[in-house]
Design an enzyme around this catalytic site. Structure first.
Site, PDB file in Angstrom:
ATOM      1  N   ASP A 145      71.899 -24.145  21.231  1.00  0.00           N
ATOM      2  CA  ASP A 145      72.214 -22.735  21.028  1.00  0.00           C
ATOM      3  C   ASP A 145      72.595 -22.478  19.574  1.00  0.00           C
ATOM      4  O   ASP A 145      73.090 -23.384  18.880  1.00  0.00           O
ATOM      5  CB  ASP A 145      73.392 -22.317  21.910  1.00  0.00           C
ATOM      6  CG  ASP A 145      72.994 -22.130  23.368  1.00  0.00           C
ATOM      7  OD1 ASP A 145      71.793 -22.261  23.681  1.00  0.00           O
ATOM      8  OD2 ASP A 145      73.889 -21.857  24.187  1.00  0.00           O
ATOM      9  N   GLU A 244      65.894 -19.680  27.483  1.00  0.00           N
ATOM     10  CA  GLU A 244      66.980 -20.086  26.592  1.00  0.00           C
ATOM     11  C   GLU A 244      67.784 -18.893  26.095  1.00  0.00           C
ATOM     12  O   GLU A 244      67.237 -17.903  25.604  1.00  0.00           O
ATOM     13  CB  GLU A 244      66.410 -20.856  25.404  1.00  0.00           C
ATOM     14  CG  GLU A 244      67.466 -21.486  24.518  1.00  0.00           C
ATOM     15  CD  GLU A 244      68.246 -22.577  25.230  1.00  0.00           C
ATOM     16  OE1 GLU A 244      69.488 -22.461  25.315  1.00  0.00           O
ATOM     17  OE2 GLU A 244      67.625 -23.548  25.700  1.00  0.00           O
ATOM     18  N   THR A 245      69.100 -18.987  26.253  1.00  0.00           N
ATOM     19  CA  THR A 245      70.012 -17.943  25.810  1.00  0.00           C
ATOM     20  C   THR A 245      71.287 -18.592  25.290  1.00  0.00           C
ATOM     21  O   THR A 245      71.508 -19.801  25.459  1.00  0.00           O
ATOM     22  CB  THR A 245      70.329 -16.977  26.968  1.00  0.00           C
ATOM     23  OG1 THR A 245      70.976 -15.814  26.455  1.00  0.00           O
ATOM     24  CG2 THR A 245      71.227 -17.620  28.006  1.00  0.00           C
ATOM     25  N   ASN A 247      74.705 -19.646  25.665  1.00  0.00           N
ATOM     26  CA  ASN A 247      75.709 -19.814  26.727  1.00  0.00           C
ATOM     27  C   ASN A 247      76.457 -21.136  26.647  1.00  0.00           C
ATOM     28  O   ASN A 247      77.303 -21.421  27.501  1.00  0.00           O
ATOM     29  CB  ASN A 247      75.070 -19.662  28.112  1.00  0.00           C
ATOM     30  CG  ASN A 247      73.909 -20.618  28.334  1.00  0.00           C
ATOM     31  OD1 ASN A 247      73.746 -21.604  27.620  1.00  0.00           O
ATOM     32  ND2 ASN A 247      73.090 -20.322  29.330  1.00  0.00           N
ATOM     33  N   ASP A 273      66.424 -22.997  29.727  1.00  0.00           N
ATOM     34  CA  ASP A 273      67.746 -23.153  29.127  1.00  0.00           C
ATOM     35  C   ASP A 273      68.253 -24.583  29.322  1.00  0.00           C
ATOM     36  O   ASP A 273      68.357 -25.076  30.440  1.00  0.00           O
ATOM     37  CB  ASP A 273      68.728 -22.153  29.741  1.00  0.00           C
ATOM     38  CG  ASP A 273      69.972 -21.983  28.894  1.00  0.00           C
ATOM     39  OD1 ASP A 273      70.674 -22.984  28.670  1.00  0.00           O
ATOM     40  OD2 ASP A 273      70.241 -20.857  28.446  1.00  0.00           O
ATOM     41  N   ASP A 387      63.354  -7.205  33.823  1.00  0.00           N
ATOM     42  CA  ASP A 387      64.507  -6.406  33.440  1.00  0.00           C
ATOM     43  C   ASP A 387      64.043  -5.203  32.615  1.00  0.00           C
ATOM     44  O   ASP A 387      63.263  -5.344  31.666  1.00  0.00           O
ATOM     45  CB  ASP A 387      65.456  -7.286  32.613  1.00  0.00           C
ATOM     46  CG  ASP A 387      66.691  -6.559  32.161  1.00  0.00           C
ATOM     47  OD1 ASP A 387      67.498  -6.178  33.017  1.00  0.00           O
ATOM     48  OD2 ASP A 387      66.847  -6.376  30.934  1.00  0.00           O
ATOM     49  N   GLU A 435      62.163  -3.714  37.417  1.00  0.00           N
ATOM     50  CA  GLU A 435      63.325  -2.837  37.414  1.00  0.00           C
ATOM     51  C   GLU A 435      62.846  -1.573  36.710  1.00  0.00           C
ATOM     52  O   GLU A 435      62.614  -1.583  35.495  1.00  0.00           O
ATOM     53  CB  GLU A 435      64.494  -3.466  36.663  1.00  0.00           C
ATOM     54  CG  GLU A 435      65.739  -2.583  36.667  1.00  0.00           C
ATOM     55  CD  GLU A 435      66.884  -3.180  35.867  1.00  0.00           C
ATOM     56  OE1 GLU A 435      68.030  -3.083  36.316  1.00  0.00           O
ATOM     57  OE2 GLU A 435      66.627  -3.733  34.784  1.00  0.00           O
ATOM     58  N   ASP A 508      73.953  -6.777  39.521  1.00  0.00           N
ATOM     59  CA  ASP A 508      74.552  -5.741  38.684  1.00  0.00           C
ATOM     60  C   ASP A 508      75.308  -4.763  39.574  1.00  0.00           C
ATOM     61  O   ASP A 508      74.783  -3.734  39.979  1.00  0.00           O
ATOM     62  CB  ASP A 508      73.434  -5.033  37.909  1.00  0.00           C
ATOM     63  CG  ASP A 508      73.959  -4.175  36.779  1.00  0.00           C
ATOM     64  OD1 ASP A 508      75.187  -4.126  36.593  1.00  0.00           O
ATOM     65  OD2 ASP A 508      73.142  -3.556  36.087  1.00  0.00           O
TER      66      ASP A 508
END
Length: 750
Positions: A145, A244-245, A247, A273, A387, A435, A508
């Site tokens: 990261d 991958e983010t 975190n 990730d 999203d 969404e 959410d």
């Protein structure tokens, strides 16, 4: 498309072969990256991911893309022997340095210098800066990261810190050796047959003592839950984002401050990730993810992932604050990857987080298609939930927002054709779920043919009917429309009931239990229950007067309505065992044991757990509930039953006046099972939305048939799991049946 196995470059992505690829029996590596405006690009190669200087530098050559001469691809092929001679003999880590109109190449430049700099951003929005090592947008794995225990200074990536070099500390791409896909045999069911279980991958097993400790919260651990999900009746697991983010810092302290648990902030669209891998070695996350999908496929369960192609983790421009970063896309071709305004220092933001990913440009559309193809064909994914999906239907390249589902080159339409979308009768292909809204665009029912959509109209109708009696009038006709698949939203353009993904709760917001246990959000609690900022104030929730028995009854009733409706039902992880989020309706930052699933909930609420399993099994056993086509209200096979009949409490067919009157709180429905090839003649569902008991006339049977009770969600039947086992159903004689307030009864006719 993905390169053929026989070519030796399975990881050459897309028709332009972008990424870093082993070729010629792994004797060479070819680096390919897109930029239409760069004037020089170099690839810097490292033998370590963090804290070490580069071992080699190579200049890339620009040329037209293989499939589109208007797209410029930069290429360099190096031999493995040359890398070894420079000290890179193991894993190959790499990143790019890029120069362009706002920062021209100067031979005197060295990391940290300003040689060649004209401006941080020019009039076209270009933000080239060779001091920022850039992660390949097509990197198959990212080394680490941007912020981690060894690199805690996030400011180094900021566009404000122009002369700070990030080379030794920035995330790097990893060159992976070719391998054949190994994700088992994919299920080919029609989408209409799914029951979707939305869950966080880490949260699924982080608290699970049945999983080996080293695998808890990982892809390997998730694969171990495949048998459990099959047992409870789930057919498709939908993971919150796994690309991958940032975190890795979540566990550094017991706090929610600044944590990113959900993962809606992607850094690399091809890379699983690393934090979620038990095997964190280079290549480990990729292999482990594919092994996980194989485990789910072995149980007949599809794997969906939530994907975020509306923004990235690079954030807004420096004119909007200090969160803008030069990590990858922005440093290669800012106005191509992101939608800028007329004043190109600023961005268009329709998602509330960062600049719109610019899906109006061909390179970005290619990126989206190539990424999803990779996850499908190499990683084994069966479907995707998008999203804020209208952003990738935006055809405005600069300044404005114009959603257009008809544009043939749009990513929305390309995905249907090129993945492609799975057919009505199943088979190969993907399931695509949108969404259908953003901050400035609401498109429910307006996606291209083949797309399914989250149906918030369904959610709101059920919540209001159950929890806002006397405050939000919902007539029987509105409930009937939602129950029957929302034809008003999907039928006009040729789509089907199963294009409506029905849900009452999602990640959410409140989960199922909390929707019926809290009057408002409780997000300001201390760690590990919070605090979490934001969260909707319009929850349409109610604590049922504080009565625990009535709270459980309301949750059972809501779940019954969901599972009996036409469309595809979705629940959230832990709903089946009556999990609570302790009133937090926005736990996006809670990577804590109180937000991970707790399987002890199943033993704390055994009746609810058993009820959930039986209810999902009932749906899966009855094709009459999984409609292929919309109801017509006609008797198509002359058996004296319409395919659907709406009934009043006295078993009379409800007329338009009854259905339009919000003061009518009973809705009965009789579904003809014979037209769907069901094992029962018909299914009767009676919903009493009023607070008091109601004597309901049981509809007359067809000749030689009789009604049997399958389910009653009322509290009186809780000790029996509110369900009767198949074959042991209780015969219900003609006459009246007392339906308790705020409950559902289900009868079958045989």
């Amino acid at each position: 498309m993905i390169g053929l196995l026989t070519s030796g470059d399975i990881f050459a992505i897309g028709p332009n072969g972008l990424g870093a690829t082993y070729e010629a029996a792994q004797e060479n590596i070819t680096f390919r990256v897109f930029s239409s405006s760069a004037t020089r690009i170099e690839v810097w190669v490292y033998d370590q991911p963090l804290g070490a200087a580069e071992k080699a530098r190579y200049e890339l050559t620009a040329g037209p893309a293989a499939t589109d001469p208007t797209i410029q691809v930069w290429t360099k092929t190096v031999t493995v022997d040359d890398l070894k001679s420079k000290g890179v003999s193991g894993t190959v880590y790499y990143g790019y340095r890029a120069w362009g109109p706002n920062w021209t190449f100067d031979a005197s430049w060295a990391p940290g210098s300003l040689a060649g700099r004209k401006s941080d951003v020019d009039d076209d929005g270009q933000r080239f800066n060779p001091n920022k090592l850039l992660l390949d947008p097509y990197a198959l794995e990212s080394s680490h990261d941007p912020f981690n225990a060894q690199q805690t200074d996030g400011g180094i990536y900021s566009t404000k810190q122009t002369n700070v070099d990030t080379g030794t500390r920035a995330p790097k791409g990893i060159v992976l050796a070719p391998r054949a896909p190994a994700f088992g045999t994919k299920p080919t069911r029609p989408f209409r047959d799914e029951i979707i279980y939305e869950v966080h991958l880490r949260g699924l097993t982080r608290n699970d003592a049945s999983v080996p400790e080293a695998e808890r919260g990982t892809y390997a651990g998730a694969g171990r839950k495949a048998a459990y999900l099959k047992e409870i009746g789930v057919t498709a697991v939908e993971f919150l984002p796994v690309q991958e983010t940032q975190n890795d810092q979540n566990d550094l302290q017991q706090s929610a401050d600044g944590d990113n648990y959900w993962g809606y902030d992607p850094i690399a669209y091809f890379a699983p990730d690393r934090r979620y891998a038990a095997d964190k070695s280079p290549g480990g996350p990729t292999k482990e993810f594919a092994a996980m999908t194989a485990a789910f496929h072995a149980q007949g369960i599809k794997v969906y992932i939530d994907v975020v192609y509306n923004h990235t983790a690079e954030g807004n421009s420096y004119d909007h604050g200090n969160h803008a970063r030069l990590l990858s896309f922005r440093g290669f071709d800012n106005p191509v990857y992101y939608e800028v305004m007329d004043d190109a220092r600023f961005y268009r933001n329709s998602n509330g987080v960062g600049p719109n990913l610019n899906a109006a440009t061909e390179p970005v559309r290619n990126l989206i298609v190539d990424s999803l193809t990779y996850w499908k064909d190499v990683m084994g994914v069966d479907g995707f939930r998008f999203d804020l999906a209208p952003v990738i239907g935006n055809i405005c390249e600069r300044t404005c927002f114009n959603y257009n589902k008809f544009a043939p080159k749009s990513a929305l339409n390309r995905l249907v054709r090129e993945l492609p979308v799975r057919g009505a009768d199943g088979g190969d292909g993907c399931d695509l779920i949108a969404e259908p809204w953003t901050m400035e665009s609401y498109q429910l029912g307006d996606f291209p043919s083949g797309w399914a959509e989250w149906n918030d109209k369904y959610r709101d109708a059920v919540r209001s009917k159950q929890n806002k009696l006397g405050f939000a009038p919902i007539p029987p006709g509105e409930m009937a429309t939602r129950f029957a698949g929302s034809a008003d939203k999907f039928q006009d353009d040729g789509r089907k009931p199963w294009h409506s993904v029905n849900f009452i709760v999602a990640h959410d917001g409140f989960n199922l239990r909390d929707l019926y246990s809290f009057n408002g959000k409780k997000n300001n609690q201390p760690w590990p229950f919070g605090p979490s900022d934001g969260g909707s104030d319009d929850n349409r929730s109610w604590d049922q007067g504080g009565n625990p028995a009535l709270q459980r009854q309301a949750a059972r009733t809501g779940l019954a309505i969901l599972m009996l409706s036409a469309g595809v039902p979705m629940i959230t992880g832990g709903d089946e065992m009556y999990r609570t989020q302790f009133g937090n309706n926005n736990p996006y930052n809670l990577d804590s044991d109180k937000n991970h699933l707790d399987y002890a909930d199943a033993t704390r609420s055994p009746n609810f757990f058993n009820y959930s399993k039986k209810l999902m099994a009932f749906r899966s056993a009855h094709p009459a509930l999984r409609r292929k086509e919309f109801f017509t209200g006609q008797d198509k096979n002359a058996n004296q039953l319409k395919d659907i009949t709406w009934l009043t409490s006295d078993a009379q067919e409800a007329d338009s006046g009854y259905m339009a009157n919000p003061d009518n709180h009973f809705l009965g429905v009789r579904i003809d099972g014979t037209e769907a090839g069901d094992s029962v003649t018909s299914i009767y569902v009676g919903y009493n939305g009023w607070s008091e008991k109601l004597p309901v006339q049981v509809p007359a049977n067809l000749a030689g048939k009789q009604w049997s009770r399958v389910c009653d969600t009322a509290a009186w039947m809780e000790s029996h799991d509110n369900f009767v086992a198949p074959g042991a159903e209780e015969s219900i004689p003609s006459g009246t049946y007392e339906v308790h307030g705020r409950s559902v009864v289900v009868l079958v006719e045989r």
